[in-house]
Design an enzyme around this catalytic site. Structure first.
Site, PDB file in Angstrom:
ATOM      1  N   HIS A   1      -6.717 144.099  46.517  1.00  0.00           N
ATOM      2  CA  HIS A   1      -6.476 144.787  47.792  1.00  0.00           C
ATOM      3  C   HIS A   1      -6.138 146.255  47.546  1.00  0.00           C
ATOM      4  CE1 HIS A   1      -2.106 145.088  47.306  1.00  0.00           C
ATOM      5  NE2 HIS A   1      -2.086 143.814  46.947  1.00  0.00           N
TER       6      HIS A   1
ATOM      7  N   GLU B   1      -0.531 136.000  45.572  1.00  0.00           N
ATOM      8  CA  GLU B   1       0.154 136.695  44.485  1.00  0.00           C
ATOM      9  C   GLU B   1       1.213 135.800  43.843  1.00  0.00           C
ATOM     10  OE1 GLU B   1       0.153 138.449  42.043  1.00  0.00           O
ATOM     11  OE2 GLU B   1       0.358 140.540  42.726  1.00  0.00           O
TER      12      GLU B   1
END
Length: 234
Positions: A17, A103
């Site tokens: 990202h 994550e």
């Protein structure tokens, strides 16, 4: 000998990202939902414009599946990367939102910078003989290296189930993971069959694309591209 760059061999693209305010200053950002900065939006949009589309490195028509983290910063990155192609991919049920590629769960270290983590552990009497290393020590009240290994190995197994029948180019079977810096580097380690604690210095810029694949079209010979040529768009 067949070239390892043959695009008919299935590939795994890693898409990180774009920039966030926390990432910009080094705060560990796991479960916290945080938006991309304007610069982060530009990073991903530029990557998409150059690398995603018909005849480009990431050709939506060649994608067998996309796995994306549930966090907003990853979801936004997916939309920006693929633009108008994302609706077609969703309709074809090629997009899966999953915690498998979320994550690393940082637990007590969420929102801290590395110096704060080390100081906090020192106050607790930890790391007497060596400095904290997430790849070995994991995170207090978060995920251990073993837990991350297990979920990534499960995902790799799912990917290989898709790609195994297509090693000789029977049909396009590229996949892409849209996620976060730490977990994508962890994924690369496991793709290469390294343990988490194996030293393997890696860097991945916000909005960047990494490429993994197989040598010699062998499902058991997983590898990464040190460099890859970019196809010219007709």
């Amino acid at each position: 000998m067949m070239s390892d760059l043959d695009a008919s061999t299935p590939r795994v693209f890693l898409a990180r990202h774009g920039e966030t305010e926390w990432a910009k200053i080094g705060r560990y950002t796991g479960t916290t939902d945080i938006e991309l900065t304007p610069i982060g939006v530009e990073q991903v949009s530029s990557t998409g414009a150059h690398l995603v589309g018909p005849g480009r490195l990431i050709d939506p028509s060649r994608l067998a599946h996309i796995w994306v983290s549930p966090r907003k910063r990853a979801q936004t990155t997916l939309e920006l990367l693929f633009g108008s192609h994302i609706d077609t991919l969703r309709k074809a049920e090629k997009v899966t939102t999953t915690e498998d590629i979320a994550e690393w769960n940082y637990g007590e270290y969420e929102g801290l910078v590395e110096s704060e983590i080390r100081e906090g552990r020192k106050r607790k009497g930890l790391d007497v003989h060596s400095a904290w290393n997430i790849w070995q020590d994991g995170c207090e009240c978060g995920e251990s290296a073993q837990q991350v290994t297990e979920r990534l190995d499960n995902l790799i197994s799912d990917i290989q189930e898709i790609q195994r029948p297509c090693m000789d180019g029977e049909k396009p079977a590229d996949v892409i993971l849209v996620a976060h810096g730490h977990i994508l580097r962890a994924f690369a380690k496991r793709w290469l069959k390294y343990s988490m604690e194996t030293p393997l210095p890696m860097m991945m810029s916000p909005g960047a694309i990494g490429v993994l694949s197989y040598r010699h079209r062998d499902i058991n010979d997983r590898a990464f591209f040190l460099g890859i040529s970019i196809p010219s768009k007709e």
